[in-house]
Every structure is written in structure tokens, then in C-alpha cells.
Design a protein around this motif. Structure first.
Motif, PDB file in Angstrom:
ATOM      1  N   SER A 108     -16.785 -72.109  -5.631  1.00 12.93           N
ATOM      2  CA  SER A 108     -15.388 -71.784  -5.879  1.00 12.93           C
ATOM      3  C   SER A 108     -15.206 -70.637  -6.859  1.00 12.93           C
ATOM      4  O   SER A 108     -14.172 -70.550  -7.493  1.00 12.93           O
ATOM      5  N   ASN A 109     -16.171 -69.799  -6.999  1.00 15.12           N
ATOM      6  CA  ASN A 109     -15.975 -68.584  -7.782  1.00 15.12           C
ATOM      7  C   ASN A 109     -16.428 -67.402  -6.937  1.00 15.12           C
ATOM      8  O   ASN A 109     -17.368 -66.710  -7.298  1.00 15.12           O
ATOM      9  N   PRO A 110     -15.801 -67.193  -5.781  1.00 19.43           N
ATOM     10  CA  PRO A 110     -16.247 -66.070  -4.957  1.00 19.43           C
ATOM     11  C   PRO A 110     -15.927 -64.757  -5.651  1.00 19.43           C
ATOM     12  O   PRO A 110     -14.882 -64.628  -6.283  1.00 19.43           O
ATOM     13  N   LEU A 169     -13.192 -61.961   8.770  1.00 16.56           N
ATOM     14  CA  LEU A 169     -11.788 -62.250   9.080  1.00 16.56           C
ATOM     15  C   LEU A 169     -11.675 -63.003  10.395  1.00 16.56           C
ATOM     16  O   LEU A 169     -10.970 -64.019  10.501  1.00 16.56           O
ATOM     17  N   ALA A 170     -12.413 -62.516  11.401  1.00 16.68           N
ATOM     18  CA  ALA A 170     -12.370 -63.177  12.702  1.00 16.68           C
ATOM     19  C   ALA A 170     -12.941 -64.596  12.608  1.00 16.68           C
ATOM     20  O   ALA A 170     -12.379 -65.542  13.161  1.00 16.68           O
ATOM     21  N   TRP A 172     -13.101 -66.525   9.968  1.00 17.81           N
ATOM     22  CA  TRP A 172     -12.193 -67.375   9.204  1.00 17.81           C
ATOM     23  C   TRP A 172     -11.019 -67.818  10.065  1.00 17.81           C
ATOM     24  O   TRP A 172     -10.629 -68.984  10.048  1.00 17.81           O
ATOM     25  N   GLY A 173     -10.461 -66.876  10.847  1.00 20.09           N
ATOM     26  CA  GLY A 173      -9.365 -67.238  11.724  1.00 20.09           C
ATOM     27  C   GLY A 173      -9.791 -68.277  12.747  1.00 20.09           C
ATOM     28  O   GLY A 173      -9.078 -69.250  13.012  1.00 20.09           O
ATOM     29  N   PHE A 174     -11.007 -68.066  13.301  1.00 19.18           N
ATOM     30  CA  PHE A 174     -11.506 -69.007  14.287  1.00 19.18           C
ATOM     31  C   PHE A 174     -11.693 -70.389  13.677  1.00 19.18           C
ATOM     32  O   PHE A 174     -11.321 -71.405  14.268  1.00 19.18           O
ATOM     33  N   LEU A 175     -12.279 -70.439  12.449  1.00 19.69           N
ATOM     34  CA  LEU A 175     -12.514 -71.735  11.815  1.00 19.69           C
ATOM     35  C   LEU A 175     -11.197 -72.426  11.465  1.00 19.69           C
ATOM     36  O   LEU A 175     -11.076 -73.645  11.576  1.00 19.69           O
ATOM     37  N   MET A 176     -10.199 -71.654  11.050  1.00 20.58           N
ATOM     38  CA  MET A 176      -8.897 -72.244  10.752  1.00 20.58           C
ATOM     39  C   MET A 176      -8.285 -72.853  12.011  1.00 20.58           C
ATOM     40  O   MET A 176      -7.690 -73.929  11.984  1.00 20.58           O
ATOM     41  N   TYR A 188     -14.076 -73.287   4.531  1.00 20.65           N
ATOM     42  CA  TYR A 188     -14.292 -72.210   3.574  1.00 20.65           C
ATOM     43  C   TYR A 188     -13.065 -71.337   3.483  1.00 20.65           C
ATOM     44  O   TYR A 188     -12.364 -71.132   4.456  1.00 20.65           O
ATOM     45  N   SER A 189     -12.834 -70.804   2.301  1.00 21.81           N
ATOM     46  CA  SER A 189     -11.752 -69.837   2.178  1.00 21.81           C
ATOM     47  C   SER A 189     -12.245 -68.483   2.664  1.00 21.81           C
ATOM     48  O   SER A 189     -13.441 -68.245   2.789  1.00 21.81           O
ATOM     49  N   PHE A 190     -11.315 -67.583   2.894  1.00 24.39           N
ATOM     50  CA  PHE A 190     -11.670 -66.267   3.427  1.00 24.39           C
ATOM     51  C   PHE A 190     -12.609 -65.539   2.485  1.00 24.39           C
ATOM     52  O   PHE A 190     -13.593 -64.918   2.900  1.00 24.39           O
ATOM     53  N   LEU A 191     -12.348 -65.623   1.179  1.00 19.97           N
ATOM     54  CA  LEU A 191     -13.176 -64.885   0.227  1.00 19.97           C
ATOM     55  C   LEU A 191     -14.580 -65.432   0.171  1.00 19.97           C
ATOM     56  O   LEU A 191     -15.537 -64.680  -0.032  1.00 19.97           O
ATOM     57  N   GLU A 192     -14.740 -66.741   0.373  1.00 19.02           N
ATOM     58  CA  GLU A 192     -16.085 -67.298   0.361  1.00 19.02           C
ATOM     59  C   GLU A 192     -16.874 -66.786   1.552  1.00 19.02           C
ATOM     60  O   GLU A 192     -18.078 -66.499   1.437  1.00 19.02           O
ATOM     61  N   ILE A 193     -16.211 -66.649   2.705  1.00 19.86           N
ATOM     62  CA  ILE A 193     -16.921 -66.130   3.879  1.00 19.86           C
ATOM     63  C   ILE A 193     -17.300 -64.670   3.656  1.00 19.86           C
ATOM     64  O   ILE A 193     -18.418 -64.244   3.978  1.00 19.86           O
TER      65      ILE A 193
END
Lengths: 298, 217
Positions: A108-110, A169-170, A172-176, A188-193
Motif C-alpha cells: 500500500s505504498n506504491p 490501465l487495460a 486494471w480495467g479488465f480486473l475491475m 489491486y489499485s491502478f498504481l500498484e499495477i
């Protein structure tokens, strides 16, 4: 009732105070955790980090509280020390089987420091190494005039930064989207990815430097080796996020991740580095033999 | 005061007037007014400031003159002269040549801005323009290296000239990086110094690479 108000204010102020030393509270539960559990379940919990994921999510929410138009908001993405960056780089190069890169190192500190400067270094390393390799390959030829090939820097920059930002980005969108259909434990959050992808590109920097060696076999061995290392880090990071899903979709997702990673490596090798075997003056020798045969036959 | 309840000032009506403060015959501002001095004085003052900073870069000491009175004239002059000297190299139509003027300019200024933002985001206490000033002035050794390389290339383009150029560029690259680190390192948080110094190293490395690979047509 003024005292109750003061006490409530003090209590409200305290959670902020605990977030300052965010690293220590998260470290200790993990160590206790691994000692209490049996070894069989350790892998699952280390991968999922279920016990401290709640705490870290809460703490993360309290940490980044500055509004997005202030400078302090962006400073929270650069809240890393030198040893932390070096640890994350080490974690991306030596994947420990069973340990999740995000849970182990990012916690949690990306940060955006690593991805940005690793990509910048990689861009210049590929351009310069490609230039040097072409120089050494064509060195003996009389018609060769050295050119710095500066255009390739902008092409390399576009490719690598697009890969490091658009693919996360792609993904993250897919996982969401899948999360809305299937309840996944790990998300995962976008920044972590972005962080994972950025650090996983680090292995290509020494690989690009070693690609100067003009041997095709060496280059392909290097590609395979670095792809295995960084690909395994990516797979071990994203497998827990998709394994509760439909089997085929999970395998397709992980397969696409590895495929794109491989495409980047092979594409860079093919475009920036000339093939080394085009240079041998092979046609001269048979012609010489042919002329000697003809003269002998007379 | 019933009438005052209706008093309101509409924003369309400008409030104007004259506020004069009676001062003595010699206000302190008159001594520092630079409107009446000859143009030569104005130019020489700025040139002397730029020259003093050049000397500070070539002999880096722990002085705060570079940081306190920042100016961007020196960096501009250095950047333009470096970009001009990098012209005329391998200008093929195949687009494989060296960097164009605009590319050098953009790399130097955009690179300096990104490094400054990076150091500020990591918690540095230096101001934006002070950092740009230091990074720009520390390009001076590399400009000197470019000048030397062009002179050496006039003599010939063989292996010996390449070795001479390599040694000169390496020495100036080290000088630039050490000078800028000496000025900038104090304002960074102590456990992040390496994180701030590495982009500076990369920046001067790229400029050195452009200088070293310059080949005249």
C-alpha cells in the motif's frame, strides 16, 4: 459535555498519528502471522495477505488524504527511501516462489519513482546499446559511415512508456470488470499495477546492455532468461487476482500478460539491434573456388 | 443610523483616489533606481553575475551564490551554444543522424524540469528555479567538452582522436555531475540522496553521449 467533544477530537486525531509510522505496524503482524500459521497455509496467506490487507487498505485510505490539486497529493507517490527502491528492484529480479511482489514490497505504498525512472533508463539503454551494437557489427565494412540514429530514442520512449502505462490501465480495467462479476479476494489499485509493471521492466536494462554481444544465440538465451524472471514476477502477482474466476478466463489473462511482455522484449531486440550474421563475406569464397576450377580445367 | 443600512458599493464602480505619504526629500528607493544608469552598467552587472556563476561551477565550493541569486541567462546561453555546436552532424535525408537543434533544446530543458520536479516530489527544500539554475549552469563543462571535440575533429577522425574525445567527455561528464551534486545534495532529505542524484547522472550521461557520438558530415 465539552469534555466529550475534546475526547472525541483527541480520538479522531489519534488515527492520524498512527499512520505516520506506517511501516512498523504492518511489519510486525506479518512476522507473528507466519510463526503462528502452519507451513501449508503460509503460501496462501502470504499471497493473499488477508489479515493485513484490511489494515493496509484502511491505512492507505487515511494516508492519501490531500486533495488532488495540491502538490502534497503527488508527494505521497514519491514517499520512498533509497533502500525501499533497492528492495523493490531486488524483489522484481529474484522472484521468490510463493511470495507476492505487491504484498511483500509495495504494501500500500506504491511509488511512481521506480516505474518512471526505470522506463527512462531503459529507453536510453536500448537506444544506446542498439547504436553501439550496430557500430560493432558493421565496423569492418568500408562503406559504413557511423550515424548516431537519434530518431530511435523517441521511438523507444513512445513504445516503452506506452507499454508501462497503457497495459496496466487495460489490465486494471479488465480486473475491475471481472470484480464486478466474480467476487475476488485480492484486488489491486491502478498504481500498484503500474508499480509492478514498472519494476518488472528493470531486468531488461542489464539484458539490453548484454545484447551488444553480436551473437544470435547469446541474445536469445538472454531474452528467454529475463522473460522467465520478470514474467514469473508478473504471473505470481496476478494469479491470485484471477484464480477465483472462470478457469479459462484466468488462464487467458495470465497468458496475455506474459505474451505482451515477451512481445516487448522480442520487438525491441528485432527493431533496435541488427542481426549479426548478415555480414559474413560468404559469396567471395565459392566464386574464388569456381574461378580456380575453371582455370584448372583449361 | 437608518440611512446607512442601504449603503452598498456596487462592484462596477471603481474606487480610485490618491494616497500619498509625505516622505523626506531622499527616500531610500531613489538610491536603488536603475532607470537612469547607462545601459552599459545594466548589461555589465548581469554579465558579471553570470560570469561569477561560471567560475563557481568550474571550481565548485560550498558557496550559496549560485543558489541565492539564480538566473536563467547562463543556462540559456549554454544550451543554445551546445545545440548549435551539435548541428551539422550526419544530416542525411534518412533521418538517422544526430539530434536536431530542437531535440537538444527540449532534452536539456525538459530533462532539467523533470529532475527538479523529481527532487521536489521526494521532499527537497530547494526552489524550482534555483534547481533549474544549478542544472543549467552545470552544463558548462560539457559545453567546453563539445568545443574541444569539434576542434579535435577538425584535425582528423581516426582512433586517436576518438580516444582523446572519449577521455575529455568522460572527464567533463564527471565534473558536471560532481558540481551539480555538490550544489544540490544539501537540500535533499538524507535517506533519499541517491534517488535524487541518479536522475542527474542519467541527464548528464545522455548529454555526454550526444557529444561523444557527434560525427561531422
Amino acid at each position: 459535555f465539552a469534555e466529550f467533544d475534546d475526547a472525541a477530537n483527541l480520538l479522531a486525531a489519534n488515527p492520524d498519528a498512527t499512520t505516520i509510522s506506517i511501516d512498523e505496524p504492518v511489519e510486525i503482524p506479518k512476522n507473528q502471522h507466519s510463526r503462528l500459521q502452519e507451513p501449508g497455509r503460509e503460501e496462501d496467506d502470504e499471497l493473499l495477505g488477508t489479515d493485513d490487507s484490511d489494515k493496509t487498505e484502511l491505512l492507505a485510505g487515511q494516508k492519501k488524504s490531500a486533495p488532488f490539486w495540491t502538490f502534497e497529493y503527488y508527494q505521497t507517490f514519491f514517499d520512498v527511501d533509497t533502500y525501499q527502491v533497492l528492495d523493490r528492484i531486488k524483489g522484481s529480479v529474484f522472484p521468490v516462489p510463493g511470495k507476492n511482489f505487491v504484498r511483500l514490497y509495495i504494501r500500500s505504498n506504491p511509488d511512481l519513482y521506480g516505474p518512471f525512472w526505470i522506463c527512462a533508463t531503459l529507453v536510453f539503454t536500448i537506444a544506446i546499446s542498439g547504436n553501439l551494437s550496430n557500430f560493432f557489427i558493421h565496423l569492418g565494412k568500408p562503406t559504413y559511415h557511423y550515424v548516431p540514429e537519434f530518431r530511435k530514442v523517441s521511438i523507444a520512449a513512445t513504445t516503452i512508456y506506452a507499454y508501462a502505462w497503457l497495459v496496466p490501465l487495460a489490465l486494471w480495467g479488465f480486473l475491475m470488470w471481472r470484480n464486478s462479476k466474480v467476487m475476488n479476494i485480492v484486488s489491486y489499485s491502478f498504481l500498484e499495477i503500474v508499480c509492478v509493471y514498472g519494476y518488472s521492466l528493470f531486468i531488461y536494462i542489464p539484458t539490453a546492455i548484454l545484447w551488444i554481444i553480436p551473437q544470435k544465440l547469446v541474445r536469445w538465451v538472454l531474452v528467454t532468461f529475463s522473460l522467465c524472471l520478470s514474467g514469473s514476477v508478473l504471473v505470481m502477482t496476478f494469479w491470485p487476482a484471477v484464480r477465483d474466476d472462470n478457469r479459462r478466463i484466468a488462464l487467458a489473462t495470465v497468458g496475455t500478460i506474459v505474451l505482451l511482455h515477451a512481445l516487448l522484449a522480442v520487438g525491441c531486440l528485432a527493431y533496435f539491434f541488427d542481426a549479426p550474421e548478415l555480414d559474413f563475406p560468404a559469396p567471395i569464397i565459392p566464386a574464388h573456388n569456381a574461378t580456380t576450377v575453371i582455370t584448372k580445367s583449361h | 443610523f437608518p440611512g446607512l443600512a442601504d449603503v452598498s458599493i456596487s462592484q462596477d464602480i471603481p474606487v480610485e483616489g490618491e494616497i500619498t505619504v509625505p516622505v523626506g526629500s531622499r527616500s531610500p528607493d531613489e538610491d536603488y533606481s536603475t532607470l537612469d544608469e547607462p545601459v552599459r552598467d545594466t548589461i555589465m552587472r548581469d554579465l558579471k553575475a553570470v560570469g561569477k556563476k561560471f567560475v563557481h561551477v568550474m571550481y565548485p565550493r560550498k558557496s550559496s551564490a549560485l543558489l541565492r541569486d539564480w538566473d536563467l541567462w547562463g543556462p540559456l546561453v549554454l544550451c543554445v551554444s551546445l545545440a548549435l555546436m551539435l548541428q551539422g552532424g550526419s544530416a542525411d535525408s534518412k533521418d538517422d543522424g544526430g539530434p536536431q537543434f530542437a531535440e537538444v533544446f527540449v532534452i536539456i530543458w525538459f530533462g532539467a524540469v523533470v529532475i527538479t520536479l523529481n527532487s521536489k516530489l521526494l521532499g527537497g527544500t530547494i526552489s524550482f528555479f534555483q534547481s533549474l539554475c544549478v542544472l543549467g549552469y552545470c552544463v558548462l563543462p560539457l559545453t567546453v567538452a563539445m568545443l574541444v571535440c569539434r576542434l579535435v575533429l577538425l584535425a582528423g577522425a581516426g582512433t586517436i582522436s576518438f580516444i582523446v574525445r572519449l577521455v575529455v567527455v568522460l572527464a567533463m561528464f564527471g565534473w558536471s555531475t560532481l558540481a551539480s551534486t555538490a550544489f544540490l545534495a544539501d537540500s535533499q532529505p538524507p535517506n533519499r540522496k541517491a534517488l535524487v542524484v541518479y536522475p542527474i547522472f542519467l541527464f548528464y550521461f545522455v548529454i555526454s553521449w550526444m557529444i561523444l557520438t557527434f560525427t561531422p558530415q
